[in-house]
Write an enzyme that holds these catalytic residues in place. Structure first.
Site, mmCIF file in Angstrom:
data_model
loop_
_atom_site.group_PDB
_atom_site.id
_atom_site.type_symbol
_atom_site.label_atom_id
_atom_site.label_comp_id
_atom_site.label_asym_id
_atom_site.label_seq_id
_atom_site.Cartn_x
_atom_site.Cartn_y
_atom_site.Cartn_z
ATOM 1 N N ARG A 1 12.642 21.234 -2.230
ATOM 2 C CA ARG A 1 13.007 20.187 -1.275
ATOM 3 C C ARG A 1 14.089 19.266 -1.798
ATOM 4 O O ARG A 1 14.760 18.608 -1.013
ATOM 5 C CB ARG A 1 11.778 19.346 -0.918
ATOM 6 C CG ARG A 1 10.730 20.090 -0.145
ATOM 7 C CD ARG A 1 9.647 19.130 0.315
ATOM 8 N NE ARG A 1 9.996 18.452 1.558
ATOM 9 C CZ ARG A 1 9.854 18.980 2.763
ATOM 10 N NH1 ARG A 1 9.398 20.198 2.904
ATOM 11 N NH2 ARG A 1 10.186 18.300 3.841
ATOM 12 N N LYS B 1 1.275 7.172 4.109
ATOM 13 C CA LYS B 1 0.816 5.811 3.853
ATOM 14 C C LYS B 1 0.088 5.226 5.056
ATOM 15 O O LYS B 1 0.026 4.013 5.220
ATOM 16 C CB LYS B 1 2.011 4.913 3.495
ATOM 17 C CG LYS B 1 2.790 5.377 2.265
ATOM 18 C CD LYS B 1 3.956 4.454 1.997
ATOM 19 C CE LYS B 1 4.927 5.045 1.002
ATOM 20 N NZ LYS B 1 6.156 4.256 0.892
ATOM 21 N N HIS C 1 -5.064 -14.273 9.060
ATOM 22 C CA HIS C 1 -4.211 -13.088 9.133
ATOM 23 C C HIS C 1 -4.933 -11.877 9.688
ATOM 24 O O HIS C 1 -4.430 -10.762 9.593
ATOM 25 C CB HIS C 1 -3.615 -12.788 7.759
ATOM 26 C CG HIS C 1 -2.734 -13.878 7.229
ATOM 27 N ND1 HIS C 1 -3.179 -14.835 6.355
ATOM 28 C CD2 HIS C 1 -1.439 -14.176 7.486
ATOM 29 C CE1 HIS C 1 -2.196 -15.677 6.081
ATOM 30 N NE2 HIS C 1 -1.125 -15.300 6.760
ATOM 31 N N ARG D 1 16.415 -1.750 -3.756
ATOM 32 C CA ARG D 1 15.049 -1.984 -4.238
ATOM 33 C C ARG D 1 15.019 -1.983 -5.758
ATOM 34 O O ARG D 1 15.796 -1.284 -6.405
ATOM 35 C CB ARG D 1 14.114 -0.887 -3.749
ATOM 36 C CG ARG D 1 13.770 -1.049 -2.305
ATOM 37 C CD ARG D 1 13.171 0.200 -1.786
ATOM 38 N NE ARG D 1 13.335 0.231 -0.353
ATOM 39 C CZ ARG D 1 13.043 1.266 0.397
ATOM 40 N NH1 ARG D 1 12.596 2.360 -0.164
ATOM 41 N NH2 ARG D 1 13.214 1.220 1.685
ATOM 42 N N PRO E 1 0.816 -1.221 0.000
ATOM 43 C CA PRO E 1 0.000 0.000 0.000
ATOM 44 C C PRO E 1 0.849 1.270 0.000
ATOM 45 O O PRO E 1 1.646 1.503 0.898
ATOM 46 C CB PRO E 1 -0.834 -0.119 1.265
ATOM 47 C CG PRO E 1 -0.890 -1.578 1.559
ATOM 48 C CD PRO E 1 0.432 -2.117 1.084
ATOM 49 N N GLU E 2 0.673 2.074 -1.043
ATOM 50 C CA GLU E 2 1.276 3.403 -1.121
ATOM 51 C C GLU E 2 0.124 4.402 -1.100
ATOM 52 O O GLU E 2 -1.006 4.022 -0.827
ATOM 53 C CB GLU E 2 2.114 3.526 -2.397
ATOM 54 C CG GLU E 2 3.159 2.425 -2.529
ATOM 55 C CD GLU E 2 4.000 2.543 -3.791
ATOM 56 O OE1 GLU E 2 4.116 3.648 -4.336
ATOM 57 O OE2 GLU E 2 4.542 1.509 -4.234
#
Length: 285
Positions: free
Chosen positions: A151, A61, A93, A267, A2-3
């Site tokens: 930024r 998130k 779960h 990643r 999940p993003e």
DNA sequence: CCCCAGTCCTGCGGGC
DNA sequence: TGCCCGCAGGACTGGG
């Protein structure tokens, strides 16, 4: 995983609990290693049962139920967590249950296959600390192109790695970082301080477009099928992925080159060397 | 400031 | 057919 789009979809899926009163909270009986729940469940119960949920918010998130006490119940799904109001994918779960005394939704589950996520009750002070500590940057959907550039533009990091830094910008994860840079036609290995003003504009536009598109399609459900919305239905945005998890397949944008997979910051990154030129590939493996 | 490796955790798929 | 191992990676931590 999940993003921002998936978590925003979760948030929208449970908006119906706004105004409802919490009647019970409990850890689900689960044979697996228990997930992080803070504070202890009995303390948490004392602080939330009987209170109304005023609002459902998203913090990067994370999904947060804002209570009338000012406290927030924060769900952080990490890799495989789901916030559900119906039919979990399986029973084993299930990690946490919250019951509502009234309203259209009477039950909310936190389900997490790998259990890296958490459920935490944060006081207004702890919430303020979360933001002021610098651990969480401005939301990706609330950042202007100028702020984005401000930024990042002095950083010597690679753009793909920088976009994943939640302290700099909140909400983007591994999947959408690749998709955004592909749409922006910027090489993921490009160093931030070498990115032009024009390119920052393009990256910003791609970021907003990709994230909003993904929200429209209710997020991405990858091959393992883990991600589900609050009603346990899969997302549709994976059908619109241009590069993510498409190594060695033809690029859908140029229909010529093959999508490449490289590793950045331990990643996977996916990109099209033709659509996103600009870096010697020998720098990566 | 930033990088890297290790940690958490489960399930899956490759190799033998 | 079965077992072991590596891999997936979001957030965090400790050392450089």
């Amino acid at each position: 995983m999940p993003e921002l789009p998936e978590v925003e979809t979760m948030r929208r899926g449970i908006l119906g609990i706004q105004g409802s009163r919490i009647s019970a909270v409990e850890r689900a009986p689960c044979r697996l290693k228990p997930i992080l729940v803070r504070p202890r469940i009995d303390v948490l119960r004392r602080r939330v049962v009987g209170l109304r949920v005023l609002d459902v918010e998203r913090i990067g998130k994370r999904v947060m139920l804002r209570l009338e006490s000012g406290d927030g119940i924060v769900f952080e799904p990490r890799m495989t967590g789901l916030v559900l109001v119906a039919d979990p994918p399986d029973e084993e779960h299930l990690r946490f249950r919250l019951a509502l005394a009234d309203g259209p939704i009477r039950q909310l589950w936190y389900w997490d296959r790998r259990g890296l996520g958490s459920v935490q009750l944060l006081s207004p002070l702890q919430l303020a600390e979360l933001f002021s500590s610098g651990r969480i940057g401005p939301d990706a959907l609330a950042l202007s192109a100028e702020e984005l550039r401000d930024r990042f533009s002095t950083s010597r990091r690679e753009i793909k790695v920088a976009l994943l830094d939640q302290r700099a910008i909140a909400g983007i994860g591994n999947l959408y970082a690749s998709e955004i840079l592909h749409v922006a036609a910027v090489h993921p290995g490009k160093l931030c301080h070498r990115i032009t003003r024009q390119e920052w504009q393009t990256i910003h536009a791609a970021m907003i477009a990709v994230l909003n598109d993904a929200i429209r399609y209710e997020g991405s459900t990858l091959g393992d099928g883990t991600y589900r919305n609050a009603l346990n239905r899969p997302g549709e945005y994976q059908k619109h992925h241009r590069v993510y998890d498409r190594a060695h397949q033809r690029c859908l944008t140029c229909c010529t080159a093959e999508v490449k997979r490289i590793v950045q910051g331990q990643r996977s990154t996916f990109y099209c060397p033709r659509c996103q030129p600009g870096r010697r590939s020998s720098r990566h493996k």
